[in-house]
Design a protein around this motif. Structure first.
Motif, PDB file in Angstrom:
ATOM      1  N   ALA A   1      20.130  37.039   7.016  1.00  0.00           N
ATOM      2  CA  ALA A   1      20.266  36.387   8.553  1.00  0.00           C
ATOM      3  C   ALA A   1      21.779  35.762   8.708  1.00  0.00           C
ATOM      4  O   ALA A   1      21.900  34.919   7.976  1.00  0.00           O
ATOM      5  CB  ALA A   1      19.006  35.865   8.499  1.00  0.00           C
ATOM      6  N   ARG A   2      22.103  35.907   9.910  1.00  0.00           N
ATOM      7  CA  ARG A   2      23.252  35.219  10.081  1.00  0.00           C
ATOM      8  C   ARG A   2      23.342  33.863  10.829  1.00  0.00           C
ATOM      9  O   ARG A   2      22.419  33.171  11.452  1.00  0.00           O
ATOM     10  CB  ARG A   2      24.733  35.674  10.957  1.00  0.00           C
ATOM     11  N   VAL A   3      23.556  32.913  10.010  1.00  0.00           N
ATOM     12  CA  VAL A   3      23.433  31.427  10.177  1.00  0.00           C
ATOM     13  C   VAL A   3      24.395  31.367  11.456  1.00  0.00           C
ATOM     14  O   VAL A   3      25.765  31.244  11.437  1.00  0.00           O
ATOM     15  CB  VAL A   3      24.298  30.182   9.162  1.00  0.00           C
ATOM     16  N   SER A   4      23.352  30.416  12.515  1.00  0.00           N
ATOM     17  CA  SER A   4      24.552  30.677  13.757  1.00  0.00           C
ATOM     18  C   SER A   4      25.436  29.115  13.449  1.00  0.00           C
ATOM     19  O   SER A   4      25.148  27.693  13.572  1.00  0.00           O
ATOM     20  CB  SER A   4      23.538  29.869  15.173  1.00  0.00           C
ATOM     21  N   GLN A   5      26.259  28.820  14.761  1.00  0.00           N
ATOM     22  CA  GLN A   5      27.540  27.900  14.946  1.00  0.00           C
ATOM     23  C   GLN A   5      26.720  26.627  14.950  1.00  0.00           C
ATOM     24  O   GLN A   5      27.091  25.499  14.036  1.00  0.00           O
ATOM     25  CB  GLN A   5      28.321  28.137  15.852  1.00  0.00           C
ATOM     26  N   ALA A   6      25.149  26.598  16.119  1.00  0.00           N
ATOM     27  CA  ALA A   6      24.680  25.977  15.901  1.00  0.00           C
ATOM     28  C   ALA A   6      24.387  24.945  14.907  1.00  0.00           C
ATOM     29  O   ALA A   6      24.166  23.097  14.752  1.00  0.00           O
ATOM     30  CB  ALA A   6      23.808  25.935  17.192  1.00  0.00           C
ATOM     31  N   HIS A   7      23.748  25.499  13.865  1.00  0.00           N
ATOM     32  CA  HIS A   7      23.036  25.483  12.859  1.00  0.00           C
ATOM     33  C   HIS A   7      24.356  24.574  11.931  1.00  0.00           C
ATOM     34  O   HIS A   7      23.667  23.457  10.880  1.00  0.00           O
ATOM     35  CB  HIS A   7      21.957  26.541  11.842  1.00  0.00           C
ATOM     36  N   LEU A   8      25.188  25.110  11.778  1.00  0.00           N
ATOM     37  CA  LEU A   8      26.420  24.384  11.014  1.00  0.00           C
ATOM     38  C   LEU A   8      26.620  23.390  11.412  1.00  0.00           C
ATOM     39  O   LEU A   8      27.228  22.137  10.760  1.00  0.00           O
ATOM     40  CB  LEU A   8      27.572  25.717  10.761  1.00  0.00           C
TER      41      LEU A   8
END
Length: 209
Positions: A2-9
């Motif tokens: 799953a791709r990690v969102s920018q918000a999560h980063l």
């Protein structure tokens, strides 16, 4: 995968920086280990080292972020014509900086003033950090200088004092206020605002008095 969102980063990076800020404010830069940062941030080594290679990068990121916030605040205030009076402007900018860090505490006290003092101490040993701090300080001085020019052009301030002299003095007042908070405990920005307002009201005594 799953791709990690920018918000999560971004949230993870914020978590690391906040944890490091608390550690540095509590124990200083050299007494803080990366293990201390991992524990405070409640993250694994892999999660932290994905963003920062070590303490030097962490403290540089913290300093850069704070100075950026201060510069942005000055730039916003300088768009007003004329700008707010010095007492109100200082209270607004410092209040915004403190509010951005208000969730970070050490022993029930705000961490930010203590962090500022720790950063100054480290700049005496770290040339790279000293250069970063000087660059940020220069930007803040220039921002204050532009505001002083606006005061002078609006007839709000005497014109026989170089704008940079006023800029340095106002920065000194803010930094001194932060040192007092670090040493003696928190105080509302209204204390500094009111003190500056009183100093601004001083006038020479009447002749013959």
């Amino acid at each position: 995968m799953a791709r990690v969102s920018q918000a999560h980063l971004d949230a993870r990076r914020r978590q690391i920086l906040d944890g490091a800020s608390i550690c540095f404010a509590r124990n200083g830069f050299h007494a803080t280990s990366m293990q201390d940062v991992l524990k405070e941030a409640d993250l694994s080594a892999g999660a932290v080292y994905r963003y920062f290679s070590g303490k030097e990068e962490l403290i540089a990121a913290i300093v850069g972020e704070v100075l950026g916030q201060v510069r942005e605040a000055f730039e916003e205030e300088s768009r007003h014509i004329p700008p707010p009076a010095p007492d109100a402007l200082v209270a607004a900018v410092l209040g915004r900086s403190l509010a951005a860090q208000e969730s970070l505490t050490v022993d029930g006290q705000p961490a930010f003033p203590r962090l500022v003092v720790q950063v100054w101490t480290e700049t005496l040993r770290n040339k790279e950090l000293a250069a970063l701090l000087y660059e940020g300080y220069t930007g803040v001085r220039e921002g204050w200088g532009r505001i002083v020019v606006a005061y002078q052009e609006a007839g709000m301030m005497r014109t026989d004092v170089p704008p940079d002299h006023v800029a340095r003095t106002m920065i000194a007042a803010v930094l001194g206020f932060l040192v007092q908070q670090s040493l003696f405990g928190p105080a509302p920005v209204e204390v500094l605002r009111d003190g500056l307002r009183a100093l601004m009201s001083v006038s020479p005594p009447l002749s013959g008095a």
